[in-house]
Write a protein that holds these residues in place. Sequence first.
Motif, PDB file in Angstrom:
ATOM      1  N   MET A  46       5.938   7.150   1.688  1.00  0.00           N
ATOM      2  CA  MET A  46       7.274   7.707   1.464  1.00  0.00           C
ATOM      3  C   MET A  46       7.674   7.571   0.002  1.00  0.00           C
ATOM      4  O   MET A  46       7.368   6.563  -0.634  1.00  0.00           O
ATOM      5  CB  MET A  46       8.300   6.979   2.333  1.00  0.00           C
ATOM      6  CG  MET A  46       8.114   7.176   3.818  1.00  0.00           C
ATOM      7  SD  MET A  46       8.258   8.888   4.341  1.00  0.00           S
ATOM      8  CE  MET A  46       9.976   9.199   3.993  1.00  0.00           C
ATOM      9  N   PRO A  47       8.375   8.580  -0.532  1.00  0.00           N
ATOM     10  CA  PRO A  47       8.874   8.463  -1.903  1.00  0.00           C
ATOM     11  C   PRO A  47      10.158   7.624  -1.939  1.00  0.00           C
ATOM     12  O   PRO A  47      11.058   7.824  -1.129  1.00  0.00           O
ATOM     13  CB  PRO A  47       9.152   9.918  -2.306  1.00  0.00           C
ATOM     14  CG  PRO A  47       9.340  10.651  -1.026  1.00  0.00           C
ATOM     15  CD  PRO A  47       8.581   9.904   0.032  1.00  0.00           C
ATOM     16  N   ILE A  48      10.206   6.671  -2.839  1.00  0.00           N
ATOM     17  CA  ILE A  48      11.401   5.851  -3.071  1.00  0.00           C
ATOM     18  C   ILE A  48      11.572   5.757  -4.584  1.00  0.00           C
ATOM     19  O   ILE A  48      10.636   5.381  -5.288  1.00  0.00           O
ATOM     20  CB  ILE A  48      11.279   4.449  -2.451  1.00  0.00           C
ATOM     21  CG1 ILE A  48      11.164   4.553  -0.944  1.00  0.00           C
ATOM     22  CG2 ILE A  48      12.470   3.569  -2.850  1.00  0.00           C
ATOM     23  CD1 ILE A  48      11.023   3.239  -0.223  1.00  0.00           C
ATOM     24  N   VAL A  49      12.742   6.070  -5.056  1.00  0.00           N
ATOM     25  CA  VAL A  49      13.088   6.100  -6.483  1.00  0.00           C
ATOM     26  C   VAL A  49      11.964   6.689  -7.342  1.00  0.00           C
ATOM     27  O   VAL A  49      11.669   6.185  -8.411  1.00  0.00           O
ATOM     28  CB  VAL A  49      13.568   4.733  -7.030  1.00  0.00           C
ATOM     29  CG1 VAL A  49      14.845   4.296  -6.364  1.00  0.00           C
ATOM     30  CG2 VAL A  49      12.509   3.652  -6.931  1.00  0.00           C
ATOM     31  N   GLY A  50      11.390   7.771  -6.843  1.00  0.00           N
ATOM     32  CA  GLY A  50      10.386   8.459  -7.619  1.00  0.00           C
ATOM     33  C   GLY A  50       8.973   7.930  -7.497  1.00  0.00           C
ATOM     34  O   GLY A  50       8.069   8.456  -8.136  1.00  0.00           O
ATOM     35  N   TYR A  51       8.745   6.909  -6.689  1.00  0.00           N
ATOM     36  CA  TYR A  51       7.409   6.354  -6.488  1.00  0.00           C
ATOM     37  C   TYR A  51       7.029   6.488  -5.022  1.00  0.00           C
ATOM     38  O   TYR A  51       7.872   6.390  -4.139  1.00  0.00           O
ATOM     39  CB  TYR A  51       7.358   4.868  -6.861  1.00  0.00           C
ATOM     40  CG  TYR A  51       7.535   4.615  -8.327  1.00  0.00           C
ATOM     41  CD1 TYR A  51       6.463   4.741  -9.202  1.00  0.00           C
ATOM     42  CD2 TYR A  51       8.769   4.244  -8.847  1.00  0.00           C
ATOM     43  CE1 TYR A  51       6.620   4.505 -10.556  1.00  0.00           C
ATOM     44  CE2 TYR A  51       8.937   4.006 -10.197  1.00  0.00           C
ATOM     45  CZ  TYR A  51       7.865   4.141 -11.047  1.00  0.00           C
ATOM     46  OH  TYR A  51       8.024   3.907 -12.385  1.00  0.00           O
ATOM     47  N   ARG A  52       5.736   6.653  -4.775  1.00  0.00           N
ATOM     48  CA  ARG A  52       5.245   6.675  -3.408  1.00  0.00           C
ATOM     49  C   ARG A  52       4.929   5.246  -2.987  1.00  0.00           C
ATOM     50  O   ARG A  52       4.223   4.533  -3.689  1.00  0.00           O
ATOM     51  CB  ARG A  52       3.968   7.525  -3.307  1.00  0.00           C
ATOM     52  CG  ARG A  52       3.426   7.516  -1.887  1.00  0.00           C
ATOM     53  CD  ARG A  52       1.938   7.725  -1.772  1.00  0.00           C
ATOM     54  NE  ARG A  52       1.092   7.205  -2.807  1.00  0.00           N
ATOM     55  CZ  ARG A  52       0.452   6.020  -2.743  1.00  0.00           C
ATOM     56  NH1 ARG A  52       0.637   5.209  -1.725  1.00  0.00           N
ATOM     57  NH2 ARG A  52      -0.349   5.643  -3.703  1.00  0.00           N
ATOM     58  N   VAL A  53       5.482   4.846  -1.840  1.00  0.00           N
ATOM     59  CA  VAL A  53       5.177   3.509  -1.333  1.00  0.00           C
ATOM     60  C   VAL A  53       4.293   3.657  -0.103  1.00  0.00           C
ATOM     61  O   VAL A  53       4.359   4.657   0.612  1.00  0.00           O
ATOM     62  CB  VAL A  53       6.458   2.698  -1.020  1.00  0.00           C
ATOM     63  CG1 VAL A  53       7.311   2.531  -2.274  1.00  0.00           C
ATOM     64  CG2 VAL A  53       7.270   3.307   0.104  1.00  0.00           C
ATOM     65  N   ASP A  54       3.471   2.644   0.142  1.00  0.00           N
ATOM     66  CA  ASP A  54       2.553   2.713   1.273  1.00  0.00           C
ATOM     67  C   ASP A  54       3.303   2.700   2.604  1.00  0.00           C
ATOM     68  O   ASP A  54       3.075   3.555   3.454  1.00  0.00           O
ATOM     69  CB  ASP A  54       1.545   1.568   1.220  1.00  0.00           C
ATOM     70  CG  ASP A  54       0.579   1.694   0.051  1.00  0.00           C
ATOM     71  OD1 ASP A  54       0.290   2.843  -0.369  1.00  0.00           O
ATOM     72  OD2 ASP A  54       0.114   0.662  -0.443  1.00  0.00           O
ATOM     73  N   PHE A  55       4.184   1.726   2.790  1.00  0.00           N
ATOM     74  CA  PHE A  55       4.947   1.598   4.031  1.00  0.00           C
ATOM     75  C   PHE A  55       6.360   1.146   3.692  1.00  0.00           C
ATOM     76  O   PHE A  55       6.553   0.358   2.770  1.00  0.00           O
ATOM     77  CB  PHE A  55       4.316   0.562   4.971  1.00  0.00           C
ATOM     78  CG  PHE A  55       2.890   0.873   5.338  1.00  0.00           C
ATOM     79  CD1 PHE A  55       2.593   1.732   6.380  1.00  0.00           C
ATOM     80  CD2 PHE A  55       1.849   0.310   4.628  1.00  0.00           C
ATOM     81  CE1 PHE A  55       1.270   2.034   6.704  1.00  0.00           C
ATOM     82  CE2 PHE A  55       0.527   0.599   4.937  1.00  0.00           C
ATOM     83  CZ  PHE A  55       0.236   1.457   5.975  1.00  0.00           C
ATOM     84  N   VAL A  56       7.331   1.612   4.470  1.00  0.00           N
ATOM     85  CA  VAL A  56       8.710   1.185   4.262  1.00  0.00           C
ATOM     86  C   VAL A  56       9.412   1.056   5.610  1.00  0.00           C
ATOM     87  O   VAL A  56       9.220   1.877   6.500  1.00  0.00           O
ATOM     88  CB  VAL A  56       9.480   2.146   3.333  1.00  0.00           C
ATOM     89  CG1 VAL A  56       9.570   3.554   3.917  1.00  0.00           C
ATOM     90  CG2 VAL A  56      10.876   1.623   3.027  1.00  0.00           C
ATOM     91  N   CYS A  57      10.187  -0.012   5.728  1.00  0.00           N
ATOM     92  CA  CYS A  57      11.111  -0.185   6.844  1.00  0.00           C
ATOM     93  C   CYS A  57      12.502  -0.040   6.221  1.00  0.00           C
ATOM     94  O   CYS A  57      13.003  -0.966   5.583  1.00  0.00           O
ATOM     95  CB  CYS A  57      10.940  -1.557   7.493  1.00  0.00           C
ATOM     96  SG  CYS A  57      12.098  -1.853   8.857  1.00  0.00           S
ATOM     97  N   ARG A  58      13.075   1.135   6.339  1.00  0.00           N
ATOM     98  CA  ARG A  58      14.344   1.418   5.660  1.00  0.00           C
ATOM     99  C   ARG A  58      15.484   0.556   6.186  1.00  0.00           C
ATOM    100  O   ARG A  58      16.346   0.147   5.415  1.00  0.00           O
ATOM    101  CB  ARG A  58      14.684   2.897   5.764  1.00  0.00           C
ATOM    102  CG  ARG A  58      13.733   3.753   4.929  1.00  0.00           C
ATOM    103  CD  ARG A  58      14.266   5.153   4.732  1.00  0.00           C
ATOM    104  NE  ARG A  58      13.296   6.021   4.114  1.00  0.00           N
ATOM    105  CZ  ARG A  58      13.164   6.170   2.803  1.00  0.00           C
ATOM    106  NH1 ARG A  58      13.927   5.507   1.984  1.00  0.00           N
ATOM    107  NH2 ARG A  58      12.258   6.993   2.326  1.00  0.00           N
TER     108      ARG A  58
END
Length: 137
Positions: A46-58
Amino acid sequence: MGSRFRLGRPTAEVRALRNNPTLHETMLWLQLKGGRLGGLKFSRQMPIVGYRVDFVCRSRKLVIELDGSQHAEAMQYDANRTQAIEQAGYRVIRFWNNDLTSNMDGVLETILAAAAETSRAPTPQPPPASGQGEQKA
């Protein structure tokens, strides 16, 4: 190596990464998807602040990054990236790929502990705008 992405909907590159995960991403995703880990909802690539992260629990503002050998050569980039994501209010935890193969239970315990910690941390809230948040008599 990750790159910056525009905000908003996932880019074609992010969708491609989701459709072609690494072995280690697949191993962890099998443990995370569908709320399998403590009922937590995770998304991947997922994109977060312009970076792709592997996994996120929003809901817990928790980012999980998996690092292979290429990350040893990109430590400054990863540090800058982590700082930007953390400034957006997320906690970033990292695991080396070999952690998954040698100690998956320990990785999952660490993720659960981090999620529990972030659920106890107060979420900074902006003050209500003038006239909002007050009840009329």
